[in-house]
Structures are given as C-alpha cells and as structure tokens.
Enzyme design. Structure first.
Site, PDB file in Angstrom:
ATOM      1  N   HIS A 127      21.462  46.679  75.083  1.00  0.00           N
ATOM      2  CA  HIS A 127      20.549  46.308  73.999  1.00  0.00           C
ATOM      3  C   HIS A 127      19.494  47.390  73.743  1.00  0.00           C
ATOM      4  CE1 HIS A 127      21.953  41.919  74.786  1.00  0.00           C
ATOM      5  NE2 HIS A 127      22.772  42.575  73.976  1.00  0.00           N
TER       6      HIS A 127
ATOM      7  N   HIS B 163      32.494  41.173  69.450  1.00  0.00           N
ATOM      8  CA  HIS B 163      32.479  40.183  70.541  1.00  0.00           C
ATOM      9  C   HIS B 163      31.036  39.687  70.653  1.00  0.00           C
ATOM     10  CE1 HIS B 163      36.115  42.471  71.268  1.00  0.00           C
ATOM     11  NE2 HIS B 163      36.545  41.513  72.072  1.00  0.00           N
TER      12      HIS B 163
ATOM     13  N   SER C   8      23.241  40.103  71.189  1.00  0.00           N
ATOM     14  CA  SER C   8      23.353  41.140  70.157  1.00  0.00           C
ATOM     15  C   SER C   8      23.249  40.588  68.725  1.00  0.00           C
ATOM     16  CB  SER C   8      24.642  41.957  70.351  1.00  0.00           C
ATOM     17  OG  SER C   8      25.769  41.124  70.482  1.00  0.00           O
TER      18      SER C   8
ATOM     19  N   GLU D 245      33.667  35.814  67.286  1.00  0.00           N
ATOM     20  CA  GLU D 245      33.604  35.159  68.601  1.00  0.00           C
ATOM     21  C   GLU D 245      34.769  34.182  68.698  1.00  0.00           C
ATOM     22  OE1 GLU D 245      31.875  35.459  71.557  1.00  0.00           O
ATOM     23  OE2 GLU D 245      33.269  33.877  72.143  1.00  0.00           O
TER      24      GLU D 245
ATOM     25  N   GLY E  49      38.274  39.646  67.500  1.00  0.00           N
ATOM     26  CA  GLY E  49      37.513  40.827  67.082  1.00  0.00           C
ATOM     27  C   GLY E  49      38.345  42.095  67.166  1.00  0.00           C
TER      28      GLY E  49
ATOM     29  N   ASP F 201      31.808  44.785  72.483  1.00  0.00           N
ATOM     30  CA  ASP F 201      31.276  44.355  73.770  1.00  0.00           C
ATOM     31  C   ASP F 201      32.160  43.248  74.354  1.00  0.00           C
ATOM     32  OD1 ASP F 201      29.567  43.821  75.891  1.00  0.00           O
ATOM     33  OD2 ASP F 201      28.207  42.593  74.688  1.00  0.00           O
TER      34      ASP F 201
HETATM   35  N1  SAM Z   1      27.763  41.054  72.513  1.00  0.00           N
HETATM   36  C1  SAM Z   1      27.097  39.919  73.144  1.00  0.00           C
HETATM   37  C2  SAM Z   1      25.654  40.277  73.445  1.00  0.00           C
HETATM   38  O1  SAM Z   1      25.346  41.463  73.642  1.00  0.00           O
HETATM   39  O2  SAM Z   1      24.835  39.373  73.441  1.00  0.00           O
HETATM   40  C3  SAM Z   1      27.800  39.480  74.401  1.00  0.00           C
HETATM   41  C4  SAM Z   1      29.279  39.327  74.258  1.00  0.00           C
HETATM   42  S1  SAM Z   1      30.149  38.841  75.702  1.00  0.00           S
HETATM   43  C5  SAM Z   1      30.043  40.224  76.731  1.00  0.00           C
HETATM   44  C6  SAM Z   1      31.812  38.913  75.150  1.00  0.00           C
HETATM   45  C7  SAM Z   1      32.191  37.761  74.234  1.00  0.00           C
HETATM   46  O3  SAM Z   1      33.464  38.045  73.641  1.00  0.00           O
HETATM   47  C8  SAM Z   1      32.364  36.422  74.947  1.00  0.00           C
HETATM   48  O4  SAM Z   1      31.523  35.476  74.359  1.00  0.00           O
HETATM   49  C9  SAM Z   1      33.842  36.058  74.726  1.00  0.00           C
HETATM   50  O5  SAM Z   1      34.052  34.668  74.525  1.00  0.00           O
HETATM   51  C10 SAM Z   1      34.166  36.822  73.472  1.00  0.00           C
HETATM   52  N2  SAM Z   1      35.588  37.198  73.274  1.00  0.00           N
HETATM   53  C11 SAM Z   1      36.545  37.429  74.218  1.00  0.00           C
HETATM   54  N3  SAM Z   1      37.676  37.877  73.642  1.00  0.00           N
HETATM   55  C12 SAM Z   1      37.418  37.944  72.298  1.00  0.00           C
HETATM   56  C13 SAM Z   1      38.156  38.396  71.167  1.00  0.00           C
HETATM   57  N4  SAM Z   1      39.425  38.845  71.307  1.00  0.00           N
HETATM   58  N5  SAM Z   1      37.587  38.354  69.942  1.00  0.00           N
HETATM   59  C14 SAM Z   1      36.303  37.922  69.797  1.00  0.00           C
HETATM   60  N6  SAM Z   1      35.546  37.487  70.829  1.00  0.00           N
HETATM   61  C15 SAM Z   1      36.088  37.506  72.055  1.00  0.00           C
END
Ligand code: SAM
Length: 317
Positions: free
Chosen positions: A19, A42, A124, A142, A171, A191
């Site tokens: 961040h 993500h 994010s 998501e 994503g 992410d």
């Molecule tokens: N970017 C966020 C932040 O900085 O606050 C945190 C994201 S977290 C590390 C990763 C997220 O990706 C999770 O909530 C998970 O459910 C989601 N996720 C996993 N595979 C995914 C995909 N193929 N497409 C979209 N989201 C996905």
C-alpha cells in the site's frame, strides 16, 4: 481454492509495503489531469476491522501497520555479511524524519481513522477510491463469494455511482478487457493470494497479454517471498518480460524475518509465517525509486522481527 481470506492478513507487513508503493504510484499518476483507470484484479473485501475476529486470530497487523504506528524501532542488529543486493537498514537514527512515502501512507490510514490508531484498515479498493478524482475509474475483480458480497456492500456505501465497477469475475481471465482504457492511462494492481501454484504463471501470462494490449500502462504486482521455486522465479521472469518489451521496471522487497523453520521447545517445527514480500512494477513512475530508497530502510528499522530483516531495491530499462 478459496481458503484465503485477506481479513486474516490485513495491515500486515506485506500490506504496508504494497500500500505504500500503491499510494506513491497513484500520487504521481494523479498529477496529470487526464482520467486514470485503476484495475484491481484481486480486490479482497475492501475494508477491514483490525479489532474484529478475523484480524485478532492471527494478529498480523500487530507486526505491520500497528507496529509502524507505535513508532517502536527494532533494536539495532549487527549486519551479517551481505551476499546479495539485499541491504540491511543502517542503525536507527532516533530523530530521523519519517520518509515521505511512509508519512503519506500513514496519512491515508489516518483519513480512515480520524481518532487515531488503525481500527479500520482500508484495502486496496478503498485506498484507491480515496485518492481518485471524480473523472477517474476503478474496476474491482473479486471471486471469493463472501468477500465479493462484502466488497459490494462496502462499495455501495460510497455511493460512487458509475465510477466504480465490482466484477465477480476471474481477474486473471478478464481484467485485460479494460485495456487500454479510453483515456489511455491506467494502473493495474495484481495482488493474488497465490493459494495455488498456477497463480504465479497466471500473473506472468496476464502481464504479457496486458503489455501487448497496452504497452504504456503501469503494472504493479505483489508477490510473497517464500521458499517455493515459483515465487523465486516470478520477479526474474517479470524482469525478462519487461526487458524484452523494452519497458522500465522496478523491484522492491521487504524482509522482516528469517524464512527458516522454527523449532519449538517440544521439538516440533513450525513455519515462521510470511517472512518477506516484493512489489514488481512495469512502467513505474520515475519518482518511485527515490521515494522507496528513503522509505525501505525505515520500514526495515521499524518492522524487523529478527536480524534477517532487509530490503532490496532495483530498477532497470
Ligand atoms: N488487493 C487487496 C488489498 O490490497 O487490500 C487484497 C487482495 S487478497 C491478497 C487476494 C484476493 O483475491 C482474495 O480476496 C481472493 O479471494 C481473491 N481472488 C483469488 N483468486 C481470484 C481470481 N482469479 N480473480 C479475482 N479474485 C481472486
């Protein structure tokens, strides 16, 4: 799949790095008046309560944002002989002013917690939305059913209308559809949770496809530094991709502790938890490297859990 919930990890040292870089990057991109599109492939749930059940279970924020806020510094450790480009922070300077990028990150966290502390931690999507102007756009992907519902509900409260789109889509698979955006200015944050090994390869494929469609976009990729060949290879392969495409890149890592297994008094061994992570950017703002050069040693100083704490900062192209 889908056992990962970011609520357990919100505000940890990896979020601090990610961040801080995200905000410094956005600040630069938002200096130009032309509309910016941010694609968060993500997104997670968007907002987290650090005093909630999830965050309390692992206490990861205690070693991340909460520790940074408490201004505690790690005891100065003798630096072991450096083997790589990784650098140890020099001895803490008691009254050194906080680096601009950290101060800026903390000011954003403060905007969500006007009474102080970090009871609310913005993920994010909320960090980005907080900084965007009315004519910018935000696309959030998501897939987790519960987190996608929470994200929807959190975003609905903002009444941001058509500025923000929440997509319950893959994503990796479909975020490139927004590239290039009409204004031809975009930041893509990738992410993933890296729950499955194939995530590493999918990040690379996504970046290759995205660069083909939109070579001048800024791409920011977070990854965990763990003893796994795919994790080790990812920044190297991203570097090759950027170099072959003739694009500048930047690679920053933050290590807070050793990755070695911990042996308990009972003789059992235990994994140490995430010891380090990295951010790899393609087409980074030129302002980012000097900002991180000042910020990373201070993050090491403040977030170190043992004498293995270190950072690295590299750029090319
Ligand atoms: N970017 C966020 C932040 O900085 O606050 C945190 C994201 S977290 C590390 C990763 C997220 O990706 C999770 O909530 C998970 O459910 C989601 N996720 C996993 N595979 C995914 C995909 N193929 N497409 C979209 N989201 C996905």
């Amino acid at each position: 799949m889908f056992s990962y919930r970011h609520a357990f990890h919100a505000g940890n040292h990896a979020d601090v790095l990610k961040h801080t870089v995200l905000i410094a990057t956005l600040d630069h991109l938002l200096e130009k008046e032309a509309a910016l599109t941010v694609v968060d492939t993500h997104a997670g749930a968007g907002l987290y309560r650090l005093d909630g059940d999830y965050a309390g279970t692992s206490g990861e924020a205690a070693e991340g944002i909460l520790r940074l806020l408490s201004e505690k510094k790690a005891p100065a450790a003798p630096a072991p002989a450096a083997k790589s480009a990784a650098k140890k922070a020099s001895a803490p300077e008691a009254d050194a002013p906080l680096a601009d990028a950290i101060a800026r990150y903390l000011s954003v966290i403060h905007d969500f917690n006007p009474k102080g502390g970090a009871r609310i931690y913005p993920g994010s999507p909320f960090i980005v939305q907080h900084l965007l102007r009315d004519h910018d756009k935000l696309k959030l992907f998501e897939l987790h059913p519960t987190d996608a519902r929470t994200l929807d509900a959190n975003i609905a409260q903002l009444e941001a209308g058509r500025q923000i789109a929440v997509l319950r889509e893959d994503g990796f698979g479909s975020a490139t559809k927004f590239l290039p955006p009409p204004s031809r200015r975009a930041l893509v944050l990738m992410d993933p949770s890296y729950e499955i090994k194939s995530d590493y390869g999918r990040v690379l494929d996504f970046a290759a496809e995205a660069l083909k469609r939109f070579a001048t976009g800024t791409y920011a990729i977070w990854y965990p530094i763990i003893p796994r060949p795919e994790a080790h290879d990812l920044p190297r392969r991203l570097k090759t991709l950027a170099t072959k495409a003739g694009k500048p890149w930047l690679h920053a890592t933050l290590t807070v502790k050793s990755s070695k297994l911990i042996t308990k008094e009972t003789g059992e061994t235990q994994r140490p938890g995430l010891p380090a992570s990295g951010m790899f950017l393609i087409n980074p703002p030129y302002t980012l490297k000097p900002l991180l050069a000042a910020a990373l040693p201070q993050l090491v100083e403040r977030l170190a859990q043992d004498r293995h704490a270190a950072f690295s900062l590299d750029a090319g192209g």
